[in-house]
Write an enzyme that holds these catalytic residues in place. Structure first.
Site, PDB file in Angstrom:
ATOM      1  N   GLN A  90      32.768  21.760  47.580  1.00  0.00           N
ATOM      2  CA  GLN A  90      33.855  21.177  46.789  1.00  0.00           C
ATOM      3  C   GLN A  90      34.913  20.602  47.730  1.00  0.00           C
ATOM      4  OE1 GLN A  90      33.851  20.897  43.443  1.00  0.00           O
ATOM      5  NE2 GLN A  90      32.051  22.148  43.025  1.00  0.00           N
ATOM      6  N   ARG A  99      38.049   8.611  47.161  1.00  0.00           N
ATOM      7  CA  ARG A  99      37.724   9.192  45.857  1.00  0.00           C
ATOM      8  C   ARG A  99      38.971   9.823  45.230  1.00  0.00           C
ATOM      9  NH1 ARG A  99      35.188  14.241  43.265  1.00  0.00           N
ATOM     10  NH2 ARG A  99      36.813  15.363  44.338  1.00  0.00           N
ATOM     11  N   GLY A 123      32.153  18.977  34.319  1.00  0.00           N
ATOM     12  CA  GLY A 123      31.849  19.345  35.705  1.00  0.00           C
ATOM     13  C   GLY A 123      33.144  19.444  36.495  1.00  0.00           C
ATOM     14  N   GLU A 174      25.929  21.025  28.126  1.00  0.00           N
ATOM     15  CA  GLU A 174      24.932  20.943  27.058  1.00  0.00           C
ATOM     16  C   GLU A 174      24.860  22.243  26.258  1.00  0.00           C
ATOM     17  OE1 GLU A 174      24.474  20.133  30.228  1.00  0.00           O
ATOM     18  OE2 GLU A 174      23.807  18.045  30.296  1.00  0.00           O
ATOM     19  N   GLU A 188      33.700  13.299  37.378  1.00  0.00           N
ATOM     20  CA  GLU A 188      33.244  12.637  38.610  1.00  0.00           C
ATOM     21  C   GLU A 188      31.767  12.975  38.709  1.00  0.00           C
ATOM     22  OE1 GLU A 188      31.555  12.076  41.386  1.00  0.00           O
ATOM     23  OE2 GLU A 188      32.787  13.106  42.895  1.00  0.00           O
ATOM     24  N   GLU A 197      21.164  12.087  41.090  1.00  0.00           N
ATOM     25  CA  GLU A 197      21.718  13.310  40.484  1.00  0.00           C
ATOM     26  C   GLU A 197      21.603  13.297  38.963  1.00  0.00           C
ATOM     27  OE1 GLU A 197      25.509  15.011  41.682  1.00  0.00           O
ATOM     28  OE2 GLU A 197      25.378  13.991  43.613  1.00  0.00           O
TER      29      GLU A 197
END
Ligand code: SAM
Length: 428
Positions: A90, A99, A123, A174, A188, A197
C-alpha cells in the site's frame, strides 16, 4: 507466499536513472523459471528480482479460474489479493506522487460533489481515498476492502478523526451489503495497461448495484494508448533467449553423457516455453518520451458510468500508427493508459483532472508502460504507416492476466504492403 524484498513500487523514491539501471540489471539476472510468481514478478514487475512477488495485484500463475470457468475465489485470494494485505505494498501506491496528486486534486477541487453526499470506496486499501472523501465533506463513506488491510484502514481512519463518517467493511465488494445507494463511487482499480488485474469488473459490479441513477464515478473516464517505440531491450531479450537455448544444448549433452538419458524430445517444448518467457511476455518499463517514434493512438475509451463487463473483458481495436520521419527501426509497441475525473453529464466537475501514465521524463508512475517487443524489429522507410489490429482477452488460466494478439502490416509510401505479421503476447 513470496514476499518481495524490493518491490518496484518502492523504487518511486529512487531516482529515475537508478531505476532504469536497476530494472535492466534485474531483468538480466532472473532465472527463466517459466512458471509461478517468480516469472510474473521478473517479467512484468521489471524492477522486482527473481522469486519476488510481482507488483500490482500479483496474480500468480496457477489459475484463478475454477474448472467450470467461474472464478475460484480461494485461488484468486491467494494469487491476487494476497499482496494488497501488506502495508509495504500500500505504501508503494501511496508514494506514487502522480497518482496521489491526481486523486487528491480531483476530490478537493471538486468538493461540491462530496459535500453532504454518500460515497462508496471500492477497494479502500489503506483508506486514503475514503479519508479524503470525508475531509472533503462527505456525509457518509463506505470503505470496502477485501483483505485484512481493512483493519489498518480502520485505525488510520480513526487516527485521522473521520471514523464518525467512514465505515470500513472488510469483504469483497461482490459479497458485502450497505444500507443505501450512494452518490459517488471512488476507486483506484487500474492495472498495467489499464486492464490487467480485471479490478474494473468489481467497480462495474458496485456501480450497477449501489450507485444512484444520478451518481458520479471517480474516475469517470479511462483510455488505453498504444505507440510505436525504439529500445535496446530487443537485443537484450534476444541474447537472453539465445543463452538459454545454448544452455539447454549443454544440458542435453551432460544429461546424455553422465546419466545416459536422451532429453532431446523435450527440446521443442522447452524452446516454446522460453520463447514465451523471453520474447512474448510484455515488460514493465519506464520509457523516455524520445523512445516513442510515432504518434500515439487511443485504442479504447471507457465511460465508467456506462461501460459493461463485456466491453472490459475483451478489448479489440484496429488503428494505424504513423511514424515520425527519420526512424529506420520499429522495436515494438508501448501501451499505457490515462483516466479522467470529469464528473457526470448532469453534474460536471468544476475542475477536470487527468491522471496519465504516458512516458515522461519527470512525471513517472509505478504503472510505467507495458512494452511489447518485435522479434525481429521492422525496418522502416519514411512515409511508412503500420496498420494494426489488437485483441486483448483474458488468460484462460487466470482472468486477471491478459493474452494479446497484435496483427500488423507495413503500408509503404509507394502503396506496397508487407505481409501480415501476427505477434502473440502475454501480460503477466
Ligand atoms: C490498487 S489498490 C488501491 C487502494 C487504495 N484505494 C488507494 O488508492 O491507495 C486496490 C485495493 O482494492 C482491493 N480490492 C480489489 N478488488 C476488490 C474487491 N472486489 N472487493 C474489495 N476490495 C477489493 C485490493 O485488496 C486493494 O487493497
Amino acid at each position: 507466499m513470496v514476499v518481495s524484498l524490493l518491490p518496484y513500487r518502492a523504487l518511486r523514491s529512487i531516482s529515475r536513472s537508478n531505476l532504469r539501471t536497476l530494472s535492466e540489471k534485474l531483468q538480466g539476472i532472473a532465472p527463466a523459471t517459466g512458471v509461478s510468481c517468480a516469472m510474473n514478478g521478473h517479467v512484468n514487475g521489471g524492477p522486482p528480482a527473481a522469486g519476488m512477488a510481482p507488483s500490482r495485484g500479483v496474480p500468480a500463475a496457477g489459475g484463478a479460474l475454477a474448472k467450470g470457468g467461474g472464478v475460484d475465489k480461494a485461488a484468486d485470494f491467494a494469487n491476487y489479493f494476497c499482496t494488497y494485505a501488506f502495508l509495504y505494498h500500500q505504501k508503494e501506491m501511496l508514494s506514487d506522487r502522480v497518482r496521489m496528486d491526481a486523486y487528491y486534486r480531483s476530490i478537493f477541487r471538486n468538493a461540491k460533489h462530496f459535500l453532504g453526499k454518500t460515497v462508496l470506496d471500492v477497494g479502500t486499501g489503506s483508506g486514503i481515498l475514503a479519508i479524503w472523501a470525508a475531509q472533503a465533506g462527505a456525509r457518509k463513506v463506505y470503505a470496502v476492502e477485501a483483505t485484512v488491510m481493512a483493519r489498518h484502514a480502520r485505525s488510520l481512519i480513526a487516527g485521522n478523526n473521520v471514523d464518525h463518517i467512514v465505515e470500513v467493511i472488510e469483504g469483497a465488494i461482490e459479497d458485502i451489503t450497505i444500507p443505501e445507494k450512494v452518490d459517488i463511487i471512488i476507486s483506484e482499480w487500474m492495472g498495467y495497461f489499464l486492464v490487467r488485474e480485471s479490478m474494473f469488473d468489481s467497480v462495474i459490479y458496485a456501480r450497477d448495484k449501489w450507485l444512484k441513477p444520478t451518481g458520479i464515478m471517480y474516475p469517470s473516464h479511462a483510455r488505453m494508448w498504444v505507440a510505436p517505440m525504439r529500445t535496446s531491450l530487443v537485443e537484450h531479450k534476444q541474447q537472453e533467449f539465445q543463452h538459454s537455448m545454448a544452455d539447454w544444448g549443454c544440458f542435453l549433452q551432460d544429461t546424455s553423457d553422465h546419466y545416459n538419458v536422451d532429453m532431446s524430445c523435450l527440446s521443442n517444448p522447452y524452446k516454446e516455453e522460453q520463447t514465451k518467457y523471453f520474447l512474448q511476455t510484455s515488460m514493465w518499463n519506464s520509457l523516455y518520451p524520445n523512445q516513442i517514434i510515432g504518434q500515439p493512438v487511443i485504442i479504447k475509451e471507457f465511460d465508467c458510468l456506462t461501460t459493461t463487463m463485456e466491453e472490459v473483458s475483451s478489448v479489440r481495436s484496429s488503428f494505424k500508427l504513423p511514424f515520425h520521419p527519420g526512424h529506420s527501426r520499429l522495436c515494438g509497441f508501448a501501451g499505457w493508459f490515462d483516466v479522467h475525473f470529469k464528473g457526470s453529464p448532469t453534474d460536471p466537475a468544476d475542475h477536470e483532472v487527468e491522471l496519465t501514465t504516458a512516458p515522461s521524463t519527470d512525471e513517472t508512475t509505478h504503472w510505467g508502460q507495458q512494452v511489447f517487443l518485435l522479434h525481429p524489429p521492422l525496418n522502416l522507410q519514411d512515409g511508412d504507416i503500420l496498420s494494426c489490429s489488437l485483441d486483448i482477452t483474458r488468460s484462460r488460466d487466470n482472468h486477471r492476466l491478459m493474452d494479446v494478439k497484435f496483427v500488423h502490416q507495413l503500408e509503404r509510401a509507394s502503396g506496397e504492403k508487407t505481409p501480415l505479421i501476427t505477434s502473440p503476447y502475454f501480460i503477466e
